[in-house]
Write an enzyme that holds these catalytic residues in place. Structure first.
Site, mmCIF file in Angstrom:
data_model
loop_
_atom_site.group_PDB
_atom_site.id
_atom_site.type_symbol
_atom_site.label_atom_id
_atom_site.label_comp_id
_atom_site.label_asym_id
_atom_site.label_seq_id
_atom_site.Cartn_x
_atom_site.Cartn_y
_atom_site.Cartn_z
ATOM 1 N N GLY A 63 0.796 -1.219 0.000
ATOM 2 C CA GLY A 63 0.000 0.000 0.000
ATOM 3 C C GLY A 63 0.828 1.268 0.000
ATOM 4 O O GLY A 63 0.286 2.367 -0.116
ATOM 5 N N GLU B 21 -3.965 -0.527 7.085
ATOM 6 C CA GLU B 21 -5.189 -0.975 6.426
ATOM 7 C C GLU B 21 -5.740 0.066 5.448
ATOM 8 O O GLU B 21 -6.308 -0.297 4.411
ATOM 9 C CB GLU B 21 -6.256 -1.328 7.463
ATOM 10 C CG GLU B 21 -6.635 -0.193 8.393
ATOM 11 C CD GLU B 21 -7.738 -0.595 9.355
ATOM 12 O OE1 GLU B 21 -8.720 -1.194 8.904
ATOM 13 O OE2 GLU B 21 -7.606 -0.319 10.555
ATOM 14 N N ASN C 244 -4.041 2.236 3.537
ATOM 15 C CA ASN C 244 -3.278 2.131 2.292
ATOM 16 C C ASN C 244 -3.694 0.888 1.505
ATOM 17 O O ASN C 244 -3.875 0.937 0.279
ATOM 18 C CB ASN C 244 -1.780 2.058 2.592
ATOM 19 C CG ASN C 244 -1.214 3.378 3.072
ATOM 20 O OD1 ASN C 244 -1.898 4.403 3.037
ATOM 21 N ND2 ASN C 244 0.025 3.373 3.526
ATOM 22 N N SER D 240 1.995 -7.602 9.560
ATOM 23 C CA SER D 240 3.334 -7.025 9.616
ATOM 24 C C SER D 240 4.380 -8.066 9.253
ATOM 25 O O SER D 240 4.272 -9.232 9.653
ATOM 26 C CB SER D 240 3.615 -6.483 11.020
ATOM 27 O OG SER D 240 4.965 -6.092 11.149
ATOM 28 N N SER E 79 15.746 -1.742 -2.132
ATOM 29 C CA SER E 79 16.751 -1.126 -1.270
ATOM 30 C C SER E 79 16.883 0.363 -1.586
ATOM 31 O O SER E 79 16.024 0.944 -2.255
ATOM 32 C CB SER E 79 18.094 -1.852 -1.425
ATOM 33 O OG SER E 79 19.012 -1.426 -0.430
ATOM 34 N N LYS F 249 20.799 4.980 0.409
ATOM 35 C CA LYS F 249 21.243 5.275 1.775
ATOM 36 C C LYS F 249 21.918 4.079 2.438
ATOM 37 O O LYS F 249 22.483 4.205 3.531
ATOM 38 C CB LYS F 249 20.057 5.753 2.606
ATOM 39 C CG LYS F 249 19.514 7.103 2.144
ATOM 40 C CD LYS F 249 18.267 7.486 2.878
ATOM 41 C CE LYS F 249 17.795 8.876 2.443
ATOM 42 N NZ LYS F 249 17.446 8.949 1.005
ATOM 43 N N VAL G 207 10.509 15.214 -0.042
ATOM 44 C CA VAL G 207 10.680 16.653 0.122
ATOM 45 C C VAL G 207 9.725 17.452 -0.781
ATOM 46 O O VAL G 207 9.309 18.553 -0.425
ATOM 47 C CB VAL G 207 12.152 17.038 -0.160
ATOM 48 C CG1 VAL G 207 12.493 16.873 -1.627
ATOM 49 C CG2 VAL G 207 12.435 18.450 0.301
ATOM 50 N N ARG H 284 19.722 17.096 9.405
ATOM 51 C CA ARG H 284 19.066 16.352 10.479
ATOM 52 C C ARG H 284 19.917 15.146 10.860
ATOM 53 O O ARG H 284 20.820 14.741 10.114
ATOM 54 C CB ARG H 284 17.681 15.897 10.002
ATOM 55 C CG ARG H 284 16.747 17.061 9.694
ATOM 56 C CD ARG H 284 15.472 16.595 9.046
ATOM 57 N NE ARG H 284 15.729 15.988 7.741
ATOM 58 C CZ ARG H 284 14.777 15.508 6.941
ATOM 59 N NH1 ARG H 284 13.511 15.547 7.326
ATOM 60 N NH2 ARG H 284 15.086 14.970 5.773
ATOM 61 N N GLU I 225 21.562 12.384 8.383
ATOM 62 C CA GLU I 225 21.389 12.839 7.004
ATOM 63 C C GLU I 225 22.736 13.176 6.365
ATOM 64 O O GLU I 225 23.605 13.778 6.995
ATOM 65 C CB GLU I 225 20.477 14.072 6.985
ATOM 66 C CG GLU I 225 19.982 14.442 5.612
ATOM 67 C CD GLU I 225 18.913 15.521 5.682
ATOM 68 O OE1 GLU I 225 17.909 15.422 4.963
ATOM 69 O OE2 GLU I 225 19.075 16.471 6.480
#
Length: 633
Positions: free
Chosen positions: A304, A330, A332, A355, A420, A423, A468, A553, A556
């Site tokens: 979802g 649920e 999504n 999950s 993946s 990052k 963003v 942040r 980051e």
């Protein structure tokens, strides 16, 4: 009931319109019969009256009228829309008039024994064709006056970029549509042979580099881009040139709508940031994808989410035997379920809530449905949030992936594709480190499994949840400020549909253990992105809307990477997909480290202890970025 009333009123209006046109044609047919003789006798009614031909033509007039109208009906001249009359309509008129004239002349001579001058059929054919064409042209002119120039004060002075087929369609609709608010005052096109010529009465004043000058000269308020076949790089350059003018920018729809003739003023949309970041359409081999998806049971975890839902859409279009969507959220799951029910009613689809962290639930899913193809998109992906909640990142990303991978191995899935991220390369965040461990897991399981395991690594996708771009849009709508973490921060971007298309293609190439790397195009400076979005919204950065730098942040990076230093870069048949050479991983060692980490999670250890364990598994995990600034073209 309302729909029936509307349909009935439309039908009545159409019948009245057709009756009015037929009455007009009846008048023209008989007028032309008289004029053809009148011209033959040098515009002398006395000579015409004494010739004896007029009585014969009047005697045949009812038959001439009926036969001509029937032929016009056969050529659909009464059901065409006059506001869009063009060359094809004129050709049909010419053929219909010629056929009706020939048939009527033959019947007059051989069936009714009516004598007429030999020039009569020629004059009547030319006059009738001319009058019928003229009435349609006059209608278009009057319509253009009414809709194109009737509201001169409210019309937007518009520059049209593109004088090809698409530009002609847009200009035609701007000039004739009652919905148009655009008055096209000039056209720009890169073809030097078109410069100085006119497109439907509007001068082609120059090429893309002339746009600022033309906008100033003609006091342009809006620019419409009609260059759907232009390469993405050219399109980006044209948009950037247009931005210099300060005019509102709009563009025509995609080529598929152009091909279907669906382009009109109602489908022209605002230029969006995707037009600046997009690139030429991704080409994939449909046969490759069908070869391993068609008639297979396909599981999409996280089905979802942004990537998962698009995976579900594209898989549904490739004829799977069954599609299983598995998601913890649920709402999504419900939304993608309803969408696919509408778009693919024939699809055998199961939407399950659960999950990937729940090993028993995952086992139950695999045992019940036996998925042959698995796309594992379920993950926690927000970097700052996962820095605050590393326990959850590890439970969901690491052990969720382990649960699904082991179930795929146990129940004999054919392929397993991990979604993946860039990052995962030299990670500086817990989220990135967990995704690197996910890659290591599927590579170690692949070494002992009959299932083909592979990972696909790519950067940011446009419009994904939490990205963003939606954030910037909200900030601009609120009047600012627009927040950028760092002036020099750079990211790679790709649209969700093209990323998923390449994921499907990479799945076809997978032989086992590969990490596929998608070509993300040129890196984008986020500061430039924010400022371009402000301009596209009709504002000036730091004048109308302020850009504020808030600082990086936790976790980051300034620059993202797509490969580890140890990985090589191999090519595939698709120039946008590369293969990172697998790095050797000791499965027993990794299993022991994951066991330790599970125990640490079980006793609720502090974050620092988890980070220390993650450093052991992923030595390149560091809070200090190692990446070099990528080159921007």
């Amino acid at each position: 009931m309302n729909e029936r009333k509307l349909t009935s009123s439309i039908d009545k209006a159409m019948i009245i319109r057709i009756i009015c046109i037929i009455i007009l044609d009846v008048v023209l047919i008989n007028l032309v019969s008289f004029l053809a003789l009148y011209i033959r006798f040098d515009f002398s009614y006395h000579n015409l009256e004494t010739s004896g031909f007029l009585e014969g033509v009047i005697k045949y007039a009812p038959f001439n009228t009926v036969f001509t109208v029937l032929i016009f009906v056969a050529f659909r001249l009464y059901t065409s829309l006059w506001e869009f009359v063009g060359i094809s309509e004129m050709i049909r008129i010419g053929i219909a008039v010629a056929i009706s004239t020939a048939i009527n002349y033959f019947l007059m001579i051989f069936a009714f024994d009516i004598s007429v001058p030999r020039s009569y059929p020629l004059f009547s054919c030319l006059l009738l064709g001319l009058f019928m064409a003229a009435e349609r042209v006059v209608y278009r002119v009057l319509r253009r006056i009414r809709y194109g120039r009737g509201s001169r004060d409210t019309m937007r002075r518009t520059l049209l970029v593109g004088a090809g087929r698409a530009g002609a369609m847009v200009l035609k609709d701007c000039q004739t549509s009652e919905y148009s608010i655009n008055k096209v005052v000039c056209v720009a096109d890169d073809d030097p042979l078109k410069r100085g010529q006119y497109l439907m009465g509007v001068k082609i004043g120059g090429n893309r580099y002339s746009i600022p000058m033309l906008a100033k000269k003609y006091k342009v308020q809006e620019i419409i881009l009609a260059v759907p076949t232009a390469h993405a790089e050219d399109r980006r350059e044209i948009i950037k040139i247009c931005q210099e003018t300060g005019c509102k920018l709009r563009t025509i729809p995609a080529m598929v709508q152009l091909a279907s003739g669906a382009v009109d003023v109602k489908t022209i949309r605002d230029v969006d940031v995707e037009d600046l970041l997009g690139r030429d359409p991704v080409e994939i081999n449909i046969e490759d994808i069908l070869g391993y998806i068609e008639d297979k049971t396909v599981l999409v975890t996280g089905g979802g989410g942004s990537i998962g839902s698009e995976l579900s859409r594209q898989v549904a279009a490739h004829n799977p035997k069954r599609l299983i969507i598995f998601d913890i959220y649920e709402n999504n799951a419900y939304h993608i379920q309803q969408e696919l029910k509408d778009s693919h009613p024939e699809l055998d689809m199961k939407v399950l809530v659960g999950s990937v962290r729940d090993k028993a639930r995952v086992e139950e899913l695999f045992e019940t449905y036996r998925p042959e193809i698995v796309y594992h998109a379920a993950a926690h992906k927000h970097v700052p949030l996962m820095e605050e909640s590393p326990h959850e990142a590890i439970k969901n990303n690491v052990f969720g992936t382990l649960n699904v991978a082991e179930a795929a191995d146990k129940y004999g899935s054919e392929r397993f594709v991990l979604i993946s991220t860039d990052k995962a390369v030299n990670p500086t965040s817990m989220m990135g480190a967990t995704k690197r461990v996910c890659e290591m897991i599927i590579q170690t399981v692949n070494a002992r499994s009959k299932t083909v395991f592979a990972a696909v690594r790519f950067g940011n996708v446009l419009g994904s949840n939490g990205s963003v771009i939606p954030l910037f849009k909200k900030q601009i709508e609120a009047g600012g400020p627009v927040t950028v973490t760092h002036r020099d921060i750079i990211r790679y971007f790709m649209t969700i549909p093209e990323a998923v298309s390449l994921i499907l293609q990479a799945g076809a190439y997978a032989a086992g253990g590969e990490i596929f790397v998608l070509d993300m195009g040129d890196p984008v400076r986020i500061d430039d992105l924010a400022r371009n979005m402000i301009r596209l919204s009709g504002f000036e950065p730091d004048v109308d809307i302020e850009v504020v730098y808030t600082g990086l942040r936790p976790g980051e990076k300034l620059y993202e990477e797509l490969l580890l230093n140890e990985e090589g870069l191999g090519k595939t048949a698709n120039e946008l997909i590369y293969i990172g050479k697998p790095v050797s991983i000791d499965e027993a060692w990794l299993a022991e480290r994951l066991k330790d980490m599970r125990e640490t999670l079980g006793r609720g250890a502090p974050r620092d202890e988890l980070r220390a364990q993650m450093h052991v598994i992923v030595p390149e995990f560091s809070e200090t970025p190692k990446a070099k600034k990528p080159e921007q073209k």
